[in-house]
Design an enzyme around this catalytic site. Structure first.
Site, PDB file in Angstrom:
ATOM      1  N   GLU A   1       0.850  -1.202   0.000  1.00  0.00           N
ATOM      2  CA  GLU A   1       0.000   0.000   0.000  1.00  0.00           C
ATOM      3  C   GLU A   1       0.877   1.240   0.000  1.00  0.00           C
ATOM      4  O   GLU A   1       2.094   1.166   0.228  1.00  0.00           O
ATOM      5  CB  GLU A   1      -0.938  -0.011   1.216  1.00  0.00           C
ATOM      6  CG  GLU A   1      -2.051  -1.048   1.092  1.00  0.00           C
ATOM      7  CD  GLU A   1      -2.996  -1.091   2.276  1.00  0.00           C
ATOM      8  OE1 GLU A   1      -2.774  -0.398   3.269  1.00  0.00           O
ATOM      9  OE2 GLU A   1      -3.966  -1.855   2.189  1.00  0.00           O
TER      10      GLU A   1
ATOM     11  N   ARG B   1      -1.358   9.293   0.947  1.00  0.00           N
ATOM     12  CA  ARG B   1      -2.786   9.578   0.821  1.00  0.00           C
ATOM     13  C   ARG B   1      -3.142  11.051   0.809  1.00  0.00           C
ATOM     14  O   ARG B   1      -4.036  11.480   0.082  1.00  0.00           O
ATOM     15  CB  ARG B   1      -3.515   8.966   2.026  1.00  0.00           C
ATOM     16  CG  ARG B   1      -4.044   7.642   1.716  1.00  0.00           C
ATOM     17  CD  ARG B   1      -4.759   7.070   2.880  1.00  0.00           C
ATOM     18  NE  ARG B   1      -4.636   5.631   2.709  1.00  0.00           N
ATOM     19  CZ  ARG B   1      -5.164   4.748   3.492  1.00  0.00           C
ATOM     20  NH1 ARG B   1      -5.844   5.128   4.546  1.00  0.00           N
ATOM     21  NH2 ARG B   1      -5.018   3.481   3.241  1.00  0.00           N
TER      22      ARG B   1
ATOM     23  N   HIS C   1     -12.103   9.243   6.268  1.00  0.00           N
ATOM     24  CA  HIS C   1     -11.786   7.831   6.471  1.00  0.00           C
ATOM     25  C   HIS C   1     -11.261   7.502   7.868  1.00  0.00           C
ATOM     26  O   HIS C   1     -11.659   6.507   8.467  1.00  0.00           O
ATOM     27  CB  HIS C   1     -10.739   7.435   5.426  1.00  0.00           C
ATOM     28  CG  HIS C   1     -10.352   6.000   5.425  1.00  0.00           C
ATOM     29  ND1 HIS C   1     -11.256   4.981   5.215  1.00  0.00           N
ATOM     30  CD2 HIS C   1      -9.145   5.391   5.604  1.00  0.00           C
ATOM     31  CE1 HIS C   1     -10.622   3.817   5.249  1.00  0.00           C
ATOM     32  NE2 HIS C   1      -9.353   4.040   5.507  1.00  0.00           N
TER      33      HIS C   1
HETATM   34  P1  FAD Z   1     -14.357   0.211  15.556  1.00  0.00           P
HETATM   35  O1  FAD Z   1     -13.966  -1.017  14.874  1.00  0.00           O
HETATM   36  O2  FAD Z   1     -14.973   1.282  14.757  1.00  0.00           O
HETATM   37  O3  FAD Z   1     -15.352  -0.184  16.736  1.00  0.00           O
HETATM   38  C1  FAD Z   1     -15.981   0.818  17.495  1.00  0.00           C
HETATM   39  C2  FAD Z   1     -17.064   0.168  18.325  1.00  0.00           C
HETATM   40  O4  FAD Z   1     -17.580   1.099  19.273  1.00  0.00           O
HETATM   41  C3  FAD Z   1     -18.263  -0.295  17.517  1.00  0.00           C
HETATM   42  O5  FAD Z   1     -18.655  -1.532  18.032  1.00  0.00           O
HETATM   43  C4  FAD Z   1     -19.323   0.768  17.819  1.00  0.00           C
HETATM   44  O6  FAD Z   1     -20.645   0.336  17.662  1.00  0.00           O
HETATM   45  C5  FAD Z   1     -18.994   1.046  19.254  1.00  0.00           C
HETATM   46  N1  FAD Z   1     -19.485   2.318  19.780  1.00  0.00           N
HETATM   47  C6  FAD Z   1     -19.272   3.561  19.298  1.00  0.00           C
HETATM   48  N2  FAD Z   1     -19.870   4.464  20.098  1.00  0.00           N
HETATM   49  C7  FAD Z   1     -20.451   3.772  21.114  1.00  0.00           C
HETATM   50  C8  FAD Z   1     -21.217   4.138  22.254  1.00  0.00           C
HETATM   51  N3  FAD Z   1     -21.536   5.409  22.533  1.00  0.00           N
HETATM   52  N4  FAD Z   1     -21.658   3.164  23.082  1.00  0.00           N
HETATM   53  C9  FAD Z   1     -21.391   1.865  22.827  1.00  0.00           C
HETATM   54  N5  FAD Z   1     -20.678   1.461  21.741  1.00  0.00           N
HETATM   55  C10 FAD Z   1     -20.216   2.410  20.916  1.00  0.00           C
HETATM   56  N6  FAD Z   1      -7.268   0.187   8.926  1.00  0.00           N
HETATM   57  C11 FAD Z   1      -6.230  -0.620   8.659  1.00  0.00           C
HETATM   58  O7  FAD Z   1      -5.264  -0.666   9.437  1.00  0.00           O
HETATM   59  N7  FAD Z   1      -6.247  -1.408   7.545  1.00  0.00           N
HETATM   60  C12 FAD Z   1      -7.283  -1.405   6.676  1.00  0.00           C
HETATM   61  O8  FAD Z   1      -7.258  -2.142   5.698  1.00  0.00           O
HETATM   62  C13 FAD Z   1      -8.364  -0.547   6.920  1.00  0.00           C
HETATM   63  N8  FAD Z   1      -9.409  -0.498   6.052  1.00  0.00           N
HETATM   64  C14 FAD Z   1     -10.489   0.271   6.391  1.00  0.00           C
HETATM   65  C15 FAD Z   1     -11.606   0.249   5.548  1.00  0.00           C
HETATM   66  C16 FAD Z   1     -12.735   0.962   5.889  1.00  0.00           C
HETATM   67  C17 FAD Z   1     -13.935   0.943   4.990  1.00  0.00           C
HETATM   68  C18 FAD Z   1     -12.759   1.719   7.095  1.00  0.00           C
HETATM   69  C19 FAD Z   1     -13.990   2.482   7.498  1.00  0.00           C
HETATM   70  C20 FAD Z   1     -11.650   1.753   7.917  1.00  0.00           C
HETATM   71  C21 FAD Z   1     -10.505   1.035   7.562  1.00  0.00           C
HETATM   72  N9  FAD Z   1      -9.380   1.038   8.378  1.00  0.00           N
HETATM   73  C22 FAD Z   1      -8.328   0.232   8.094  1.00  0.00           C
HETATM   74  C23 FAD Z   1      -9.402   1.725   9.672  1.00  0.00           C
HETATM   75  C24 FAD Z   1      -9.701   0.677  10.762  1.00  0.00           C
HETATM   76  O9  FAD Z   1     -10.646  -0.232  10.264  1.00  0.00           O
HETATM   77  C25 FAD Z   1     -10.232   1.310  12.019  1.00  0.00           C
HETATM   78  O10 FAD Z   1      -9.413   2.375  12.411  1.00  0.00           O
HETATM   79  C26 FAD Z   1     -10.278   0.282  13.140  1.00  0.00           C
HETATM   80  O11 FAD Z   1     -11.009  -0.844  12.742  1.00  0.00           O
HETATM   81  C27 FAD Z   1     -10.895   0.891  14.377  1.00  0.00           C
HETATM   82  O12 FAD Z   1     -11.076  -0.116  15.322  1.00  0.00           O
HETATM   83  P2  FAD Z   1     -11.699   0.266  16.717  1.00  0.00           P
HETATM   84  O13 FAD Z   1     -11.805  -0.972  17.502  1.00  0.00           O
HETATM   85  O14 FAD Z   1     -10.964   1.405  17.284  1.00  0.00           O
HETATM   86  O15 FAD Z   1     -13.146   0.857  16.355  1.00  0.00           O
HETATM   87  C1  SIN Z   2      -7.430   0.434   2.296  1.00  0.00           C
HETATM   88  O1  SIN Z   2      -7.612  -0.771   2.136  1.00  0.00           O
HETATM   89  O2  SIN Z   2      -7.134   1.226   1.414  1.00  0.00           O
HETATM   90  C2  SIN Z   2      -7.576   0.965   3.670  1.00  0.00           C
HETATM   91  C3  SIN Z   2      -6.323   0.796   4.374  1.00  0.00           C
HETATM   92  C4  SIN Z   2      -6.275   1.701   5.549  1.00  0.00           C
HETATM   93  O3  SIN Z   2      -7.121   2.563   5.716  1.00  0.00           O
HETATM   94  O4  SIN Z   2      -5.323   1.552   6.317  1.00  0.00           O
END
Ligand code: FAD
Ligand code: SIN
Length: 515
Positions: A110, A276, A337
C-alpha cells in the site's frame, strides 16, 4: 450493574483488550448496535507488520515517520513496529485466517510502504478479524456482550486530582438508562467519519468516545488530522460509500482524470501510490479545476485473474452497482476515512483521567502524527489494546479504591437536544465544505461560530440513542475545528490555503485540547 472492567465498543480494540482482561477478571462489553457494527468489520487492505524477508523494523519505523510529517512520537512508533508481529500472531492463534502463499503469509503493498508488509484476508481483512475475535469472546465465560447498549457519558468519582473514572451511563435500545460501575473503563468507540457528508465509515462512527471523554475531562489531541481516503466509489451510497482499497493501486491501479488523462504521473514520484494526503489533495484540486464530480481509477492493467483472487469483494460490490472493473475504470472520490487524533493516551492506553483507558481509532497514542500510514491503524489497535490490558491488570491487583464517594451526578434531562436532529445534515455538509481536504481561515472561523451555537443548545441526557449520537457528532465536529484553527500552518493531512507552509518553529508539536 457492576463489572471489573467496562469496555465500550466491540471493534478490534475492544475485543482484543477484553480477551486479555478475561484471563483474570470479568468484562462487560457494551456496543451500541449489533456486535459486528464497527469500522473493523469493513477494513479491506489489512494490517501492516514486519514479516517479509526483505523487511525490517527500521524500515517500517521510517515509513511511519515519513507519513507522519514530523509529529509521530518516535518512542511510540518503535513500540508499534517491534511488538506488531507478535500481536498479529495472536490474532492467528485466536482463529483469524489470513491469506497465505505456499508457506508464508501473502503480503500486500500500500501507499507509503517501502516493502510488501500488509497481512490480509483477501480484501475483507476486517471481517475475518472481527469474526475470529467475536468467536473467541463468545467462548470466554468472563466476557458478556451487551448489544444495542449505547454509552451516553462517562461517570467519575472524586474531584480535581483525585477524580477518576468509575463507569458509564448506558442507554439500552429499549428501556431506561442506567449506570454500570467498573474499576477500569476502556473507550474503544472508533472514529468520527460520520461528521463528514462523504465517508467510508459505518453509521456507528459518530465520535462518541471523543465527545464523552471531552465532557468527562481527559485531554484530546490532533483532531485536525482527519484522513481522507482518495478512492471511495462515486456516487456515495447513502451515508457511507464503498471503499476501493489502496491495495488496488498497490497492485497497479492508476488514477486518471475524468477525461482519461493520467492524474498523478507528474505530481509525485510514486504516482498513484503517493501518500494519501497528496493523492486526496490532487483529486480535490482536479475536481475543482475541471468541474468534474469524480476522477477515475483504471484497474485494467491488473490481470483479471489477479483481480478475481485479490479483490473478490470489491469486484462483487462494484458489479452489483453496474460497473465491470475488469474492463472499465471505476469512478472515485475522496471520503473522510480515519481520525489520526483522539483521546490522548500514554503507551499503555492510560488517558489523563485515572482509570479511563482508550485504544483503537478513538485514541491518540502518538503513532500517526499528522498522517497515518496505510494499514497501521489495525496494528495500533492491537498493540496498544494489549498494553492497556497489561496496565489494567496491574491496576486490578491493587486494593479497590474506597467506594464511599458517590459518583458525580448523572446529567439531567433536557429536551433542547431534540432540535439537533434537524441540523445533522447541515453539520455534515458544512464540515465537508469548510473543514475538508483544503481549508482556509475564513471558512474555519465560520464553522467554529456555527458549531459553538449548536453545542450550546445540545442537552445532556434523557436522550434517545439517535439524539445522543447527534450531540456527540456536533461536539466532535467542533473539536476538529478547534484543533484546525489552532494549527496555523499546513502539515500532513491539515492543509490551510492561508498558511500553505510547514512551520517547524511554531507547530512541531501536538494540538492538545483541555476541557
Ligand atoms: P471500531 O472497529 O470502529 O469499533 C468501534 C465500536 O464502538 C463499535 O462496536 C461501535 O458500535 C462502538 N461504539 C461507538 N460508540 C459507542 C457508544 N456510545 N456506546 C457503545 N458502543 C459504541 N485500517 C487498517 O489498518 N487497515 C485497513 O485495511 C483498513 N481499512 C479500512 C476500511 C474501511 C472501509 C474503514 C472504514 C476503515 C478502515 N481502516 C483500516 C481503519 C480501521 O478499520 C479502524 O481504524 C479500526 O477498525 C478501528 O477499530 P476500533 O476498535 O478502534 O473501532
Ligand atoms: C485500504 O484498504 O485502502 C484501507 C487501508 C487503511 O485505511 O489503512
Amino acid at each position: 450493574m457492576k463489572a471489573d472492567v467496562l469496555v465500550i465498543g466491540s471493534g478490534i480494540a475492544g475485543l482484543v483488550f477484553s480477551l486479555k482482561i478475561a484471563r483474570f477478571a470479568s468484562v462487560a462489553i457494551i456496543t451500541k448496535k449489533g456486535r459486528v457494527d464497527s469500522s473493523t468489520n469493513y477494513a479491506q487492505g489489512g494490517i501492516a507488520a514486519v514479516f517479509g524477508r526483505d523487511d525490517s523494523f527500521a524500515l517500517h519505523f521510517q515509513d511511519t515517520l515519513a507519513a507522519g510529517a514530523g509529529l509521530c512520537h518516535s518512542d511510540v512508533v518503535r513500540v508499534l513496529v517491534q511488538e506488531g508481529p507478535e500481536r498479529v500472531r495472536e490474532l492467528i492463534d485466536w482463529g483469524a485466517r489470513f491469506t497465505r502463499n505456499a508457506e508464508a503469509l501473502s503480503l500486500g503493498r500500500e501507499g507509503g510502504h517501502s516493502r510488501r508488509r500488509i497481512v490480509r484476508a483477501d480484501d475483507l481483512t476486517g471481517r475475518e478479524i472481527e469474526r475470529a475475535l467475536l468467536a473467541a469472546a463468545a467462548a470466554s465465560p468472563n466476557i458478556a456482550v451487551y448489544e444495542d447498549h449505547a454509552a451516553l457519558d462517562l461517570v467519575t468519582v472524586g474531584v480535581g486530582k483525585e477524580s477518576r473514572c468509575c463507569g458509564a451511563v448506558v442507554l439500552p435500545a429499549t428501556g431506561e438508562s442506567y449506570l454500570i460501575h467498573a474499576r477500569a473503563v476502556l473507550l474503544a468507540t472508533g472514529g468520527c467519519g460520520q461528521v463528514y457528508r462523504h465517508t467510508t465509515n459505518p453509521p456507528v462512527a459518530t465520535g462518541d468516545g471523543i465527545a464523552m471523554a471531552y465532557r468527562a475531562g481527559p485531554h484530546i489531541a490532533n483532531l485536525e488530522f482527519m484522513q481522507f481516503h482518495p478512492t471511495a466509489l462515486y456516487p456515495a451510497d447513502g451515508d457511507t460509500t464503498l471503499l476501493i482499497s489502496e491495495a488496488v493501486r498497490g497492485e497497479g491501479g492508476t488514477l486518471l482524470r475524468a477525461n482519461g488523462q493520467p492524474l498523478m504521473e507528474h505530481l509525485h514520484a510514486l504516482g498513484s501510490l503517493a501518500p494519501r494526503d497528496i493523492v486526496a489533495r490532487a483529486i480535490d484540486q482536479e475536481m475543482k479545476q475541471s468541474g468534474s464530480s469524480h476522477v477515475l481509477l483504471d484497474c485494467t492493467s491488473i490481470s483479471p485473474t489477479e483481480v478475481r483472487s485479490r479483490f473478490p469483494n470489491i469486484l462483487r460490490e462494484t458489479a452489483a452497482r453496474g460497473i465491470d472493473m475488469l474492463s472499465e475504470p471505476l469512478p472515485v472520490v475522496p471520503a473522510a476515512h480515519y481520525a489520526c487524533g483522539g483521546v490522548l493516551t500514554d503507551t499503555r492506553g492510560q488517558t489523563t483521567l485515572p482509570a479511563l483507558f482508550a485504544a483503537g481509532e478513538t485514541a491518540c497514542t502518538g503513532v500517526h502524527g499528522a498522517n497515518r500510514l496505510a494499514s497501521n491503524s489495525l496494528l495500533e489497535a492491537i498493540v496498544f489494546a494489549h498494553r492497556a490490558a497489561v496496565r489494567v491488570r496491574e491496576e486490578l491487583c491493587r486494593p479497590a479504591p474506597s467506594v464511599d464517594e458517590e459518583p458525580g451526578p448523572i446529567p439531567e434531562e433536557t429536551s433542547s437536544a431534540r432540535t439537533l436532529i434537524s441540523i445533522r445534515d447541515e453539520v455534515r455538509d458544512m464540515m465537508w465544505r469548510d473543514v475538508g481536504i483544503v481549508r482556509n481561515d475564513a471558512d474555519l472561523a465560520a464553522a467554529e461560530a456555527r458549531l459553538n451555537d449548536l453545542v450550546a443548545v445540545s442537552g445532556d441526557a434523557g436522550l434517545t440513542q439517535e439524539e445522543a449520537e447527534l450531540r456527540n457528532l456536533v461536539l466532535a465536529a467542533s473539536l476538529i475545528v478547534r484543533c484546525a484553527r489552532a494549527r496555523v500552518e499546513s502539515r500532513g493531512l491539515h492543509f490551510n490555503q492561508d498558511h500553505p507552509r510547514r512551520d517547524n518553529e511554531g507547530f512541531l508539536r501536538d494540538t492538545v485540547i483541555v476541557q
